[in-house]
Design a protein around this motif. Structure first.
Motif, PDB file in Angstrom:
ATOM      1  N   VAL A 105      65.766 -10.527 -44.355  1.00  0.00           N
ATOM      2  CA  VAL A 105      64.759  -9.478 -44.154  1.00  0.00           C
ATOM      3  C   VAL A 105      63.661  -9.965 -43.206  1.00  0.00           C
ATOM      4  CG1 VAL A 105      62.991  -8.091 -45.301  1.00  0.00           C
ATOM      5  CG2 VAL A 105      65.245  -8.357 -46.356  1.00  0.00           C
ATOM      6  N   VAL A 106      63.220 -11.204 -43.377  1.00  0.00           N
ATOM      7  CA  VAL A 106      62.189 -11.766 -42.500  1.00  0.00           C
ATOM      8  C   VAL A 106      62.697 -11.844 -41.060  1.00  0.00           C
ATOM      9  CG1 VAL A 106      60.853 -13.858 -41.979  1.00  0.00           C
ATOM     10  CG2 VAL A 106      60.989 -13.003 -44.319  1.00  0.00           C
ATOM     11  N   LEU A 107      63.916 -12.314 -40.866  1.00  0.00           N
ATOM     12  CA  LEU A 107      64.481 -12.394 -39.516  1.00  0.00           C
ATOM     13  C   LEU A 107      64.629 -11.010 -38.894  1.00  0.00           C
ATOM     14  CD1 LEU A 107      67.194 -15.159 -39.949  1.00  0.00           C
ATOM     15  CD2 LEU A 107      65.060 -15.322 -38.674  1.00  0.00           C
ATOM     16  N   LEU A 108      65.052 -10.054 -39.674  1.00  0.00           N
ATOM     17  CA  LEU A 108      65.175  -8.689 -39.176  1.00  0.00           C
ATOM     18  C   LEU A 108      63.816  -8.175 -38.720  1.00  0.00           C
ATOM     19  CD1 LEU A 108      66.833  -6.147 -38.691  1.00  0.00           C
ATOM     20  CD2 LEU A 108      66.506  -5.566 -41.098  1.00  0.00           C
ATOM     21  N   ASN A 109      62.787  -8.406 -39.514  1.00  0.00           N
ATOM     22  CA  ASN A 109      61.445  -7.984 -39.136  1.00  0.00           C
ATOM     23  C   ASN A 109      61.001  -8.677 -37.845  1.00  0.00           C
ATOM     24  OD1 ASN A 109      58.817  -6.640 -39.720  1.00  0.00           O
ATOM     25  ND2 ASN A 109      58.153  -8.772 -39.771  1.00  0.00           N
ATOM     26  N   ASP A 110      61.247  -9.960 -37.734  1.00  0.00           N
ATOM     27  CA  ASP A 110      60.865 -10.696 -36.521  1.00  0.00           C
ATOM     28  C   ASP A 110      61.545 -10.119 -35.285  1.00  0.00           C
ATOM     29  OD1 ASP A 110      59.227 -12.358 -37.971  1.00  0.00           O
ATOM     30  OD2 ASP A 110      60.629 -14.050 -37.986  1.00  0.00           O
ATOM     31  N   LEU A 111      62.810  -9.771 -35.406  1.00  0.00           N
ATOM     32  CA  LEU A 111      63.522  -9.187 -34.268  1.00  0.00           C
ATOM     33  C   LEU A 111      62.971  -7.816 -33.899  1.00  0.00           C
ATOM     34  CD1 LEU A 111      67.268 -10.080 -34.892  1.00  0.00           C
ATOM     35  CD2 LEU A 111      65.824 -10.845 -33.010  1.00  0.00           C
ATOM     36  N   LEU A 112      62.643  -7.028 -34.893  1.00  0.00           N
ATOM     37  CA  LEU A 112      62.173  -5.667 -34.631  1.00  0.00           C
ATOM     38  C   LEU A 112      60.834  -5.639 -33.909  1.00  0.00           C
ATOM     39  CD1 LEU A 112      63.206  -3.938 -37.952  1.00  0.00           C
ATOM     40  CD2 LEU A 112      64.199  -3.549 -35.699  1.00  0.00           C
ATOM     41  N   VAL A 113      59.986  -6.619 -34.132  1.00  0.00           N
ATOM     42  CA  VAL A 113      58.667  -6.613 -33.492  1.00  0.00           C
ATOM     43  C   VAL A 113      58.613  -7.463 -32.232  1.00  0.00           C
ATOM     44  CG1 VAL A 113      57.461  -6.117 -35.649  1.00  0.00           C
ATOM     45  CG2 VAL A 113      57.751  -8.495 -34.927  1.00  0.00           C
ATOM     46  N   ASN A 114      59.681  -8.182 -31.925  1.00  0.00           N
ATOM     47  CA  ASN A 114      59.702  -9.047 -30.755  1.00  0.00           C
ATOM     48  C   ASN A 114      60.050  -8.250 -29.508  1.00  0.00           C
ATOM     49  OD1 ASN A 114      60.626 -11.089 -28.777  1.00  0.00           O
ATOM     50  ND2 ASN A 114      60.255 -12.468 -30.497  1.00  0.00           N
ATOM     51  N   ALA A 165      63.679  -9.470 -24.256  1.00  0.00           N
ATOM     52  CA  ALA A 165      64.799  -8.603 -23.883  1.00  0.00           C
ATOM     53  C   ALA A 165      66.125  -9.056 -24.487  1.00  0.00           C
ATOM     54  CB  ALA A 165      64.921  -8.530 -22.366  1.00  0.00           C
ATOM     55  N   GLU A 166      66.345 -10.367 -24.553  1.00  0.00           N
ATOM     56  CA  GLU A 166      67.591 -10.863 -25.146  1.00  0.00           C
ATOM     57  C   GLU A 166      67.685 -10.499 -26.622  1.00  0.00           C
ATOM     58  OE1 GLU A 166      69.193 -14.884 -24.571  1.00  0.00           O
ATOM     59  OE2 GLU A 166      67.806 -15.011 -22.871  1.00  0.00           O
ATOM     60  N   TRP A 167      66.587 -10.653 -27.333  1.00  0.00           N
ATOM     61  CA  TRP A 167      66.584 -10.341 -28.761  1.00  0.00           C
ATOM     62  C   TRP A 167      66.691  -8.843 -28.984  1.00  0.00           C
ATOM     63  CZ3 TRP A 167      62.951 -14.013 -31.917  1.00  0.00           C
ATOM     64  CH2 TRP A 167      63.307 -15.337 -31.651  1.00  0.00           C
ATOM     65  N   GLN A 168      66.051  -8.058 -28.160  1.00  0.00           N
ATOM     66  CA  GLN A 168      66.144  -6.600 -28.274  1.00  0.00           C
ATOM     67  C   GLN A 168      67.582  -6.128 -28.038  1.00  0.00           C
ATOM     68  OE1 GLN A 168      63.665  -4.154 -28.991  1.00  0.00           O
ATOM     69  NE2 GLN A 168      62.678  -5.991 -29.771  1.00  0.00           N
ATOM     70  N   ALA A 169      68.308  -6.846 -27.184  1.00  0.00           N
ATOM     71  CA  ALA A 169      69.688  -6.466 -26.870  1.00  0.00           C
ATOM     72  C   ALA A 169      70.631  -6.619 -28.062  1.00  0.00           C
ATOM     73  CB  ALA A 169      70.200  -7.294 -25.692  1.00  0.00           C
ATOM     74  N   ILE A 170      70.309  -7.503 -29.000  1.00  0.00           N
ATOM     75  CA  ILE A 170      71.210  -7.688 -30.144  1.00  0.00           C
ATOM     76  C   ILE A 170      70.893  -6.739 -31.303  1.00  0.00           C
ATOM     77  CG2 ILE A 170      71.629 -10.093 -29.528  1.00  0.00           C
ATOM     78  CD1 ILE A 170      69.992 -10.846 -32.050  1.00  0.00           C
ATOM     79  N   LEU A 171      69.780  -6.024 -31.214  1.00  0.00           N
ATOM     80  CA  LEU A 171      69.378  -5.143 -32.319  1.00  0.00           C
ATOM     81  C   LEU A 171      70.421  -4.090 -32.698  1.00  0.00           C
ATOM     82  CD1 LEU A 171      65.573  -4.573 -31.758  1.00  0.00           C
ATOM     83  CD2 LEU A 171      66.680  -5.812 -33.619  1.00  0.00           C
ATOM     84  N   PRO A 172      71.110  -3.442 -31.740  1.00  0.00           N
ATOM     85  CA  PRO A 172      72.077  -2.410 -32.135  1.00  0.00           C
ATOM     86  C   PRO A 172      73.198  -2.914 -33.052  1.00  0.00           C
ATOM     87  CG  PRO A 172      71.557  -2.192 -29.820  1.00  0.00           C
ATOM     88  CD  PRO A 172      70.932  -3.486 -30.290  1.00  0.00           C
TER      89      PRO A 172
END
Length: 55
Positions: free
Chosen positions: A6-15, A18-25
Motif C-alpha cells: 500500500v505504501v509503495l502504491l501511494n508513492d507511485l501515485l504521487v510521484n 515519467a518511468e514510474w508513471q508508465a508502470i501505473l496501468p
C-alpha cells in the motif's frame, strides 16, 4: 508485506517521474488483485491468479 504494498502504491501515485508513471496501468490493478487475495486468504503473495503480464 501488504502494508508495504500500500505504501509503495501511494508513492507511485504521487510521484511525477515519467518511468514510474508508465508502470501505473499495470501496477495499480496488480496491487489491488494481490491485496484482495490477501484479504481473502490472510497470506500476501506475489503469484496470485489474475495479474496483468508485463507489457
Amino acid at each position: 508485506m501488504a502494508g508495504r504494498a500500500v505504501v509503495l502504491l501511494n508513492d507511485l501515485l504521487v510521484n511525477t517521474n515519467a518511468e514510474w508513471q508508465a508502470i501505473l496501468p499495470r501496477y495499480v490493478p496488480n496491487s489491488v488483485t494481490k491485496l484482495r487475495a490477501y484479504l481473502d486468504s490472510g497470506v500476501f503473495r506475489h503469484d496470485v491468479p489474475g495479474l496483468l503480464d508485463k507489457a
